[in-house]
Scaffold this motif. Structure first.
Motif, PDB file in Angstrom:
ATOM      1  N   THR A 188      67.593   5.259 126.553  1.00 19.67           N
ATOM      2  CA  THR A 188      68.690   5.353 125.592  1.00 19.67           C
ATOM      3  C   THR A 188      68.292   4.981 124.165  1.00 19.67           C
ATOM      4  O   THR A 188      68.920   5.451 123.215  1.00 19.67           O
ATOM      5  CB  THR A 188      69.869   4.487 126.039  1.00 19.67           C
ATOM      6  N   GLU A 189      67.270   4.147 124.002  1.00 21.71           N
ATOM      7  CA  GLU A 189      66.849   3.814 122.636  1.00 21.71           C
ATOM      8  C   GLU A 189      66.215   5.022 121.954  1.00 21.71           C
ATOM      9  O   GLU A 189      66.374   5.233 120.747  1.00 21.71           O
ATOM     10  CB  GLU A 189      65.885   2.637 122.651  1.00 21.71           C
ATOM     11  N   GLU A 190      65.499   5.822 122.703  1.00 23.61           N
ATOM     12  CA  GLU A 190      64.844   7.009 122.150  1.00 23.61           C
ATOM     13  C   GLU A 190      65.773   8.216 122.127  1.00 23.61           C
ATOM     14  O   GLU A 190      65.722   9.037 121.201  1.00 23.61           O
ATOM     15  CB  GLU A 190      63.588   7.344 122.966  1.00 23.61           C
ATOM     16  N   PHE A 191      66.624   8.328 123.143  1.00 26.54           N
ATOM     17  CA  PHE A 191      67.548   9.459 123.276  1.00 26.54           C
ATOM     18  C   PHE A 191      68.971   8.927 123.465  1.00 26.54           C
ATOM     19  O   PHE A 191      69.470   8.875 124.584  1.00 26.54           O
ATOM     20  CB  PHE A 191      67.151  10.346 124.463  1.00 26.54           C
ATOM     21  N   PRO A 192      69.614   8.519 122.385  1.00 29.19           N
ATOM     22  CA  PRO A 192      70.909   7.845 122.508  1.00 29.19           C
ATOM     23  C   PRO A 192      72.061   8.741 122.929  1.00 29.19           C
ATOM     24  O   PRO A 192      73.082   8.239 123.416  1.00 29.19           O
ATOM     25  CB  PRO A 192      71.155   7.283 121.104  1.00 29.19           C
ATOM     26  N   LYS A 193      71.924  10.057 122.780  1.00 31.88           N
ATOM     27  CA  LYS A 193      73.047  10.941 123.069  1.00 31.88           C
ATOM     28  C   LYS A 193      72.705  12.015 124.088  1.00 31.88           C
ATOM     29  O   LYS A 193      71.573  12.486 124.163  1.00 31.88           O
ATOM     30  CB  LYS A 193      73.533  11.631 121.784  1.00 31.88           C
ATOM     31  N   MET A 194      73.706  12.397 124.842  1.00 32.36           N
ATOM     32  CA  MET A 194      73.703  13.605 125.656  1.00 32.36           C
ATOM     33  C   MET A 194      74.710  14.557 125.026  1.00 32.36           C
ATOM     34  O   MET A 194      75.805  14.126 124.636  1.00 32.36           O
ATOM     35  CB  MET A 194      74.095  13.289 127.097  1.00 32.36           C
ATOM     36  N   THR A 195      74.365  15.825 124.893  1.00 32.38           N
ATOM     37  CA  THR A 195      75.257  16.765 124.219  1.00 32.38           C
ATOM     38  C   THR A 195      75.506  18.007 125.077  1.00 32.38           C
ATOM     39  O   THR A 195      74.670  18.392 125.905  1.00 32.38           O
ATOM     40  CB  THR A 195      74.706  17.207 122.855  1.00 32.38           C
ATOM     41  N   PHE A 196      76.665  18.607 124.846  1.00 35.67           N
ATOM     42  CA  PHE A 196      77.008  19.883 125.484  1.00 35.67           C
ATOM     43  C   PHE A 196      77.603  20.789 124.426  1.00 35.67           C
ATOM     44  O   PHE A 196      78.475  20.378 123.653  1.00 35.67           O
ATOM     45  CB  PHE A 196      78.010  19.677 126.623  1.00 35.67           C
ATOM     46  N   ARG A 197      77.132  22.034 124.379  1.00 36.73           N
ATOM     47  CA  ARG A 197      77.647  23.044 123.471  1.00 36.73           C
ATOM     48  C   ARG A 197      77.928  24.311 124.270  1.00 36.73           C
ATOM     49  O   ARG A 197      77.022  24.891 124.860  1.00 36.73           O
ATOM     50  CB  ARG A 197      76.637  23.350 122.350  1.00 36.73           C
ATOM     51  N   SER A 198      79.176  24.727 124.297  1.00 34.84           N
ATOM     52  CA  SER A 198      79.534  25.891 125.100  1.00 34.84           C
ATOM     53  C   SER A 198      78.944  27.171 124.515  1.00 34.84           C
ATOM     54  O   SER A 198      78.753  27.300 123.297  1.00 34.84           O
ATOM     55  CB  SER A 198      81.054  26.029 125.198  1.00 34.84           C
ATOM     56  N   THR A 199      78.654  28.110 125.400  1.00 36.61           N
ATOM     57  CA  THR A 199      78.157  29.425 124.996  1.00 36.61           C
ATOM     58  C   THR A 199      79.005  30.566 125.549  1.00 36.61           C
ATOM     59  O   THR A 199      78.920  31.692 125.069  1.00 36.61           O
ATOM     60  CB  THR A 199      76.706  29.628 125.463  1.00 36.61           C
ATOM     61  N   LYS A 200      79.844  30.264 126.563  1.00 34.02           N
ATOM     62  CA  LYS A 200      80.631  31.331 127.191  1.00 34.02           C
ATOM     63  C   LYS A 200      81.807  30.730 127.940  1.00 34.02           C
ATOM     64  O   LYS A 200      81.682  29.674 128.570  1.00 34.02           O
ATOM     65  CB  LYS A 200      79.739  32.121 128.173  1.00 34.02           C
ATOM     66  N   VAL A 201      82.953  31.398 127.863  1.00 30.67           N
ATOM     67  CA  VAL A 201      84.135  31.018 128.633  1.00 30.67           C
ATOM     68  C   VAL A 201      84.649  32.256 129.353  1.00 30.67           C
ATOM     69  O   VAL A 201      84.772  33.322 128.756  1.00 30.67           O
ATOM     70  CB  VAL A 201      85.244  30.434 127.729  1.00 30.67           C
ATOM     71  N   GLU A 202      84.950  32.108 130.642  1.00 31.41           N
ATOM     72  CA  GLU A 202      85.462  33.217 131.441  1.00 31.41           C
ATOM     73  C   GLU A 202      86.757  32.813 132.124  1.00 31.41           C
ATOM     74  O   GLU A 202      86.876  31.699 132.640  1.00 31.41           O
ATOM     75  CB  GLU A 202      84.454  33.620 132.507  1.00 31.41           C
TER      76      GLU A 202
END
Length: 202
Positions: free
Chosen positions: A103-117
């Motif tokens: 967590t010190e090196e990679f503090p975040k987890m991210t999600f970005r949508s690309t498609k919705v059905e």
């Protein structure tokens, strides 16, 4: 009828599209995910015999909902990895360490949508890019629309429940320990569970 539902007419290509339900069209807009009424949870198999459940306590997210065309809807989410909570301080500390989330090196987890059905009724499928430890892989989430309401404070809310499964090793989460009786301490497959409440901003 779901928030993004559209009627399909396969008998004639010249048929005019069905009118948009004004109740659904009214839900179109920008929403902010409400952390105090949203759960981002996960389940992992421990020692091959039981499940350990956890969640993330700090995150921000936003939705753009299009009540007439689900393909134009979007979702973004940013999760603070140090906010992980499994009910055990020792286990949480291990998960934050270099063995797992770093967590010190990679503090975040991210999600970005690309498609919705739209799948029919209240069911939808959301696909996007999930980034953990700097590695980005596609993630597909099955969603159910739970409805919309105005709360006692005047906020217009929408709710969704979602579920997905991932193999943590695909994101570089490979730490494990062998058991004397065979198998490993932590499953590779992780189940993700979402219970989302979002407030309309505009």
């Amino acid at each position: 009828m779901g928030i993004f539902s559209r009627k399909n007419n396969a008998t004639a290509t010249t048929t005019a599209p069905a009118p948009v339900n004004p109740d659904l069209a009214a839900l179109t807009g920008e929403y902010t995910i409400d952390p105090s009424h949203t759960t981002l949870g996960f389940v992992a198999r421990h020692a091959m015999v039981t499940n350990v459940k956890g969640s993330f306590q700090e995150f921000t997210g936003a939705l753009h909902l299009d009540g007439s065309d689900p393909s134009r809807s979007t979702a973004v989410l940013d999760v603070e990895m140090a906010s992980i909570d499994t009910g055990s301080a020792d286990r949480d500390g291990h998960l934050k360490s270099a063995d797992f989330f770093k967590t010190e090196e990679f503090p975040k987890m991210t999600f970005r949508s690309t498609k919705v059905e739209a799948l029919g009724g209240d069911d939808y499928r959301l696909t996007g890019d999930l980034t953990i430890l700097g590695t980005t892989k596609p993630l597909t989430i099955d969603l159910e629309f739970n409805g919309a309401a105005k709360d006692p404070f005047g906020n217009e809310r929408v709710g969704f429940e979602g579920k997905a499964e991932i193999l943590r090793s695909e994101w570089g989460l490979t730490w494990n320990a062998a058991l004397e009786t065979g198998g490993v301490l932590v499953s590779d497959k992780i189940k993700l569970n979402f219970d989302i409440s979002a407030i309309k901003q505009a």
